[in-house]
Design an enzyme around this catalytic site. Structure first.
Site, PDB file in Angstrom:
ATOM      1  CB  SER A 135      -0.903   0.003   1.244  1.00  0.00           C
ATOM      2  OG  SER A 135      -1.547   1.243   1.407  1.00  0.00           O
ATOM      3  CE1 TYR A 159      -6.426   4.629  -1.199  1.00  0.00           C
ATOM      4  CE2 TYR A 159      -4.437   4.292   0.106  1.00  0.00           C
ATOM      5  CZ  TYR A 159      -5.760   3.992  -0.159  1.00  0.00           C
ATOM      6  OH  TYR A 159      -6.417   3.067   0.608  1.00  0.00           O
ATOM      7  CB  THR A 185      -7.140   2.567  -4.220  1.00  0.00           C
ATOM      8  OG1 THR A 185      -6.507   1.293  -4.064  1.00  0.00           O
ATOM      9  CG2 THR A 185      -8.391   2.594  -3.367  1.00  0.00           C
ATOM     10  CE  LYS A 275      -8.061  -3.131  -3.023  1.00  0.00           C
ATOM     11  NZ  LYS A 275      -8.940  -2.359  -2.128  1.00  0.00           N
ATOM     12  CG  HIS A 299     -11.448   0.956   0.825  1.00  0.00           C
ATOM     13  ND1 HIS A 299     -10.689   1.560  -0.147  1.00  0.00           N
ATOM     14  CD2 HIS A 299     -10.678   0.960   1.933  1.00  0.00           C
ATOM     15  CE1 HIS A 299      -9.522   1.924   0.356  1.00  0.00           C
ATOM     16  NE2 HIS A 299      -9.495   1.559   1.625  1.00  0.00           N
TER      17      HIS A 299
END
Length: 411
Positions: A135, A159, A185, A275, A299
């Site tokens: 992540s 992100y 995402t 995603k 999520h």
């Protein structure tokens, strides 16, 4: 009834004592037969704030409850008298091999749950031959994860920040380190209202308040690890002293659009996956944009409460775009039977977040490996009981999605 004294010779074959396991961690993990067993161990050993951050969801946690219920309401349709002596669970996912239709999902703040963090997850994933996703909010660096699994598959989750240059700097580092897939995402324009975290006063790093100290008394191992290892920090961003929601709202950009994805598509040469897809229309639009895959996901129920249930959305999306791109699925997966159901309904593979984190909190890398072993055994057993020998044999004919109000077949 005639009674007699037991014959020692007859008793001897029945007395099979196992050698006691002196390693406490291994003994706990060996006793875990399901992911829920690992969750129970994790809850005992982890302070309330990090456990609730992992376990919880947004607002009333309806999205998460519905996602779990969807899997509980699956009805399987087995075929009988099939030769299932040999079963294969491997397939190609996003251009590379995966021994199971599983990947470890990107999770933030992972070393807060247990100090081995992302490195434990990555090594366990590599040992089982499945991809590991790092992540943007990870607590191990892009390079450190790659060094930990030089032969394993590594994916990077992005992100998009307000600062586009910083975002793309991370993408470049991932490319240079050999990450083969980028997961963008798109379901976090703002932070969801995670009420457990607010009630716990959860901050990064965890604060030593009177409440946390009291909560730590029965969990000394977690605090000893936390206080005697490298300080908890985000590997991809500057130091932060505040709540998770404040961090998300400060960093993330609510103005992201399809144009930003087109820009990333031009920049990233590997596989590109989006995603957080939650509608058929968006899945169709992303197909036209030329992405390689999508993740149907709400999520983990951690953003919009009452969001669509990914498993229920899967059949229509697979029918419409399944031949044009690869569909992955997450949210609510807690058993190998859940994974098999998702594959039967059209998912190329699945992502697990909480399921692996429960293992991590229960026992570090060994705990993650135990979680993956449980899921692997369940996948194989479910396939055998359904009468199939490969993932490609699974189809909608094997599954019915039930609901409290009606029963409708997947196709």
């Amino acid at each position: 009834m005639r009674r007699q004294l037991p014959n020692p010779r007859e008793l001897a074959p029945l007395m099979r004592f196992r050698r006691p396991e002196l390693n406490g961690r291994r003994r706990r993990l060996n006793g875990a037969l399901t992911i829920d067993d690992l969750r129970t161990i994790a809850k005992r050993r982890t302070p309330k704030a990090p456990f609730d951050y992992t376990d919880g969801a947004a607002e009333a946690e309806i999205s998460l409850a519905r996602a779990r219920q969807a899997y509980l309401d699956i009805e399987f349709h087995p075929s009988i008298l099939r030769d299932v002596s040999e079963v294969s669970t491997d397939r190609t996912v996003l251009g590379g091999p995966s021994v199971l239709p599983l990947a470890i999902a990107p999770t933030g703040f992972t070393r807060m749950m247990q100090t081995e963090g992302e490195i434990a997850g990555a090594r366990a994933a590599a040992a089982f031959g499945i991809p590991f996703s790092l992540s943007t909010m990870g607590t191990a660096s892009i390079e450190a994860v790659r060094e930990a699994i030089p032969e394993g598959r590594a994916w990077f989750q992005l992100y998009l920040w307000r600062d586009r240059e910083r975002s793309m700097a991370l993408v470049e580092r991932a490319a240079q380190s050999g990450y083969d897939t980028l997961l963008v995402t798109v379901d976090v324009p703002v932070a969801g209202a995670r009420l457990r975290d607010k009630r716990n006063g959860m901050s990064i790093p965890p604060a030593l308040t009177l409440g946390t100290i009291v909560n730590a008394i029965p969990r000394p191992a977690w605090w000893i690890d936390f206080l005697t290892t490298e300080p908890l920090a985000f590997a991809s961003l500057s130091e932060w002293d505040g709540t998770v929601a404040e961090l998300i709202d400060t960093m993330f950009d609510p103005s992201v659009t399809f144009d930003d994805l087109r820009w990333i598509r031009e920049m990233w040469k590997g596989k590109l996956v989006v995603k957080g897809v939650q509608s058929l229309d968006d899945a169709v639009a992303l197909t036209a944009l030329g992405v390689d895959g999508i993740v149907l996901s709400n999520h983990g129920g951690r953003q919009l409460d009452r969001a669509p249930v990914p498993l229920q959305l899967l059949p229509s999306v697979a029918k419409e775009v399944g031949s044009d791109l690869e569909i992955l699925l997450d949210t609510g997966i807690m058993s190998g039977a859940d994974v098999v159901a998702a594959v039967a309904l059209g998912a190329r593979s699945t992502l697990i977040g909480r399921a692996y984190l429960y293992g991590l909190m229960a026992g570090g890398q060994e705990g993650v490996e135990r979680a993956l072993s449980i899921l692997s055994d369940q996948i194989t057993r479910t396939m055998r009981l359904l009468g199939v020998t490969s993932l490609d044999e699974l189809g909608p004919q094997h599954v019915t999605l039930l609901s409290p109000y009606t029963s409708h077949h997947a196709d």
